[in-house]
Write a protein that holds these residues in place. Structure first.
Motif, short mmCIF file in Angstrom:
data_model
loop_
_atom_site.label_atom_id
_atom_site.label_comp_id
_atom_site.label_asym_id
_atom_site.label_seq_id
_atom_site.Cartn_x
_atom_site.Cartn_y
_atom_site.Cartn_z
N GLU A 145 -62.57 65.35 -105.99
CA GLU A 145 -62.10 65.91 -107.26
C GLU A 145 -63.01 66.09 -108.45
O GLU A 145 -63.38 66.95 -109.10
CB GLU A 145 -60.92 65.00 -107.49
CG GLU A 145 -60.16 65.51 -109.01
CD GLU A 145 -59.12 64.61 -109.38
OE1 GLU A 145 -58.85 64.57 -110.72
OE2 GLU A 145 -58.66 63.55 -108.58
N ALA A 246 -57.21 77.37 -112.35
CA ALA A 246 -57.12 76.32 -111.32
C ALA A 246 -57.45 75.03 -112.14
O ALA A 246 -56.73 73.87 -111.67
CB ALA A 246 -58.11 76.54 -110.21
N THR A 249 -54.63 73.60 -114.19
CA THR A 249 -53.62 73.12 -113.56
C THR A 249 -53.95 71.85 -112.78
O THR A 249 -53.15 71.06 -112.89
CB THR A 249 -53.09 73.92 -112.41
OG1 THR A 249 -52.88 75.41 -112.83
CG2 THR A 249 -51.88 73.94 -111.56
N THR A 250 -55.29 71.81 -112.22
CA THR A 250 -55.58 70.61 -111.55
C THR A 250 -55.74 69.44 -112.78
O THR A 250 -55.39 68.20 -112.19
CB THR A 250 -56.86 70.80 -111.13
OG1 THR A 250 -56.84 71.96 -110.13
CG2 THR A 250 -57.28 69.70 -110.09
N TYR A 253 -52.13 67.83 -112.82
CA TYR A 253 -51.77 66.96 -111.68
C TYR A 253 -52.84 65.77 -111.31
O TYR A 253 -52.49 64.46 -110.94
CB TYR A 253 -52.13 67.98 -110.32
CG TYR A 253 -50.75 68.84 -109.92
CD1 TYR A 253 -50.06 68.39 -109.12
CD2 TYR A 253 -50.60 69.65 -110.96
CE1 TYR A 253 -48.78 69.21 -108.75
CE2 TYR A 253 -49.68 70.66 -110.78
CZ TYR A 253 -48.67 70.27 -109.58
OH TYR A 253 -47.56 70.96 -109.49
N SER A 254 -53.77 65.67 -112.09
CA SER A 254 -55.04 64.78 -111.95
C SER A 254 -54.46 63.62 -112.75
O SER A 254 -54.42 62.37 -112.34
CB SER A 254 -56.35 65.15 -112.38
OG SER A 254 -57.37 63.98 -112.37
N MET A 259 -52.88 64.27 -107.18
CA MET A 259 -53.56 65.28 -106.37
C MET A 259 -53.60 65.23 -104.64
O MET A 259 -53.90 66.01 -104.02
CB MET A 259 -55.11 64.75 -106.87
CG MET A 259 -55.30 65.08 -108.09
SD MET A 259 -55.20 67.24 -108.34
CE MET A 259 -56.40 67.71 -107.43
N LYS A 262 -56.73 66.29 -102.60
CA LYS A 262 -57.12 67.53 -102.78
C LYS A 262 -58.07 67.64 -104.01
O LYS A 262 -58.02 66.93 -104.93
CB LYS A 262 -56.21 68.64 -103.04
CG LYS A 262 -54.89 68.54 -101.95
CD LYS A 262 -53.98 69.70 -102.45
CE LYS A 262 -52.76 69.85 -101.50
NZ LYS A 262 -51.70 70.64 -101.69
N LEU A 264 -58.97 70.38 -105.66
CA LEU A 264 -58.63 71.51 -106.63
C LEU A 264 -57.31 71.96 -106.05
O LEU A 264 -57.18 72.15 -104.93
CB LEU A 264 -59.83 72.49 -106.68
CG LEU A 264 -59.53 73.47 -107.79
CD1 LEU A 264 -59.86 72.59 -109.29
CD2 LEU A 264 -60.71 74.74 -107.51
N LEU A 265 -56.47 72.35 -107.39
CA LEU A 265 -55.65 73.26 -106.74
C LEU A 265 -55.75 74.62 -106.67
O LEU A 265 -55.77 75.12 -107.98
CB LEU A 265 -54.22 72.82 -107.68
CG LEU A 265 -53.57 71.33 -107.73
CD1 LEU A 265 -52.46 71.05 -108.78
CD2 LEU A 265 -53.04 71.16 -106.31
#
Length: 509
Positions: A145, A246, A249-250, A253-254, A259, A262, A264-265
């Motif tokens: 990440e 991206a 958005t990430t 979520y981070s 996450m 993942k 990156l979304l």
């Protein structure tokens, strides 16, 4: 002695640099952590003590003061265990770490000295890059990440001892690098397609318009008509995420800790909360504010199935993010703002039993019950939804037919054409699609000739549309014209846009 280690904390979806100052002085053994720490930060003294002892270092029986600067910003979570431990080792002279001032460190420590993953690593890595530091030391699981951020070295460690070895120069650890192109290529594919939905071509047309102009949609139809299937496939025809989208958005979520390994979304999120969700779950909140479903849907789709079953008060809090595309959560100590630019897709039955519009089933609901059921969704909320779509029950011949219907690829082609026109139209502005147009933009880009003006005036007067509905009709008509590659809004574009305001009309049994 006094030492300083660098770390980072989060506020909302952004991060800030934190200086962990550790002072070891003569006096009765005690450890004090200051700088507005929460409970998890204050408990770090016990974790750090055990981690140092079990990693073959010693914890000095002195008066230890740990200051997390800036002292007027609240610090949350166990992310400061690793930098506090490093600062303590430097202050007591147990390790010479010449790189300590060049690298930030984040991570929770287990009692045996192992580094555990934490939330919010991506915005922290961005803050480290902005501060001009050489890199960031993170737990091994967080490395993919953090590596998404180019221009800063991401050093993965599994234990406290490895972090000390790297900072002292005795243990070489290669920085982790991320290939963004391969991430978008591998994760950007979708497993669902509109071709799997039999029939409902008019619904696919409406969703194409929604994706092309960023419009919100409500679908009304009996159970089994395909409303959920259609909604879940909407992200497949929306424009692909840009790197900036991206990352935004990430970051959400981070900090939310979602996450799931993942880096990156790379696909637009699709969120479908249950109708029992609370206000805080939908909008965000808590004593330590966390993003809600509207923010987790940022740059994606928020799907609310069985809309009238949601608590009315919960639905009403959607009105502000639908207008402003942000959510602000105020607390006594601080205020955080989360982005919430999403496409709302709602679904509901036409009546309590669900079969009012289904010719194959008898509806036993009275007009009063139907009106009462529909009134659970307020007029102001419906006003903010651009497209009202009737989805009838699908017929057997459509289910059994060999023709699969319009695919996501075909619909994406139309969306891409319309979006390219809008990109050129709004170049240099913070407007991304037709749904974001202001009143001034409407006057400039949605001019009507006399025939269209007369048609719209008649519709407004006869169907009792509100001023907001008038603006929504113009925006949707502009998108339909863009799909047709037409500079002007024509009569057929306006007629199609007007038919998408069915729920604004007076209900007639």
């Amino acid at each position: 002695m006094l030492s300083k280690a660098l770390s980072a904390g989060t506020s909302g979806i952004d991060a800030f640099l934190v200086e962990c100052e550790v002072d070891v002085a003569a006096g009765l053994p005690s450890t004090t952590v200051v700088g507005l720490p929460d409970v998890a930060v204050r408990e770090s003294r016990e974790r750090v003590k055990a981690a140092l002892t079990n990693s073959r270092y010693f914890y000095p029986p002195r008066r230890i003061t740990v200051n997390l600067a800036p002292a007027d910003t609240k610090k949350e979570g166990p992310i400061f265990d690793l930098p506090i431990a490093l600062g303590l080792l430097a202050a007591t002279g147990q390790a010479e770490m010449p790189r300590l001032a060049s690298f930030a460190a984040v991570g929770e420590l287990a009692l045996d000295g192992a580094a555990r993953p934490v939330a919010g690593v991506l915005p922290m890595a961005l803050a480290v890059r902005e501060a001009g530091l050489a890199g960031i030391i993170v737990p091994w699981e967080n490395a993919p990440e953090a590596a998404v951020v180019h221009g800063v070295d991401c050093i993965p460690v599994k234990t406290l001892s490895q972090a000390v070895g790297f900072l002292s120069g005795e243990l070489p650890i290669s920085a982790v690098e991320a290939d963004l192109d391969s991430i978008f290529e591998s994760d950007g594919r979708s497993e669902v397609d509109f071709s799997e939905v039999r029939g409902q071509e008019h619904a696919k047309r409406a969703l194409t318009i929604a994706a092309a102009g960023g419009h919100n949609v409500i679908m009304v139809g009996p159970p089994g008509a395909g409303k959920s299937m259609l909604s879940r496939r909407l992200p497949t025809i929306m424009p692909r995420l840009s790197l900036e989208e991206a990352l935004d958005t990430t970051k959400i979520y981070s900090v939310a800790g979602l996450m799931d390994g993942k880096p990156l979304l790379a696909v637009r999120p699709f969120r479908s909360p249950h109708h029992t969700i609370s206000d805080a779950g939908l909008i965000g909140g808590g004593s330590n504010p966390r993003p809600g479903e509207v923010s987790l849907s940022h740059n994606g789709v928020l799907f609310l199935d069985e809309l009238p079953e949601f608590n009315r008060r919960t639905l009403e809090v959607l009105r502000q993010p639908l207008e402003d595309h942000t959510v602000t959560i105020a607390r006594a100590m601080h205020t955080v703002t989360y982005p919430a630019r999403f496409t709302l897709v709602a679904a509901m039955n036409p009546c309590p039993c669900g079969y009012y519009t289904d010719t194959r089933h008898e509806c036993r609901c009275s007009p009063h019950r139907i009106a009462q059921y529909r009134s659970k969704v307020s007029g102001p909320l419906l006003d903010r939804i651009d497209i009202h779509l009737d989805v009838p029950a699908i017929q057997y011949r459509e289910l059994a037919g060999r023709h699969s219907g319009t695919s996501s690829e075909e619909m994406t082609g139309l969306v891409r054409v319309a979006r390219s026109i809008q990109t050129e139209r709004f170049e240099g502005r913070r407007i991304f699609c037709n749904a974001d147009m202001s009143t001034r933009d409407l006057r400039r880009h949605c001019r009507l000739d006399e025939a269209c003006e007369a048609l719209l005036r008649h519709a407004i007067e006869e169907l009792n549309f509100s001023a907001r509905a008038y603006h929504k009709i113009l925006k949707v008509a502009r998108t339909i014209a863009d799909i047709s590659v037409s500079d002007d809004i024509k009569k057929e574009h306006l007629l199609e846009a007007i038919q998408y305001r069915s729920l604004d009309r007076e209900f007639v049994m």
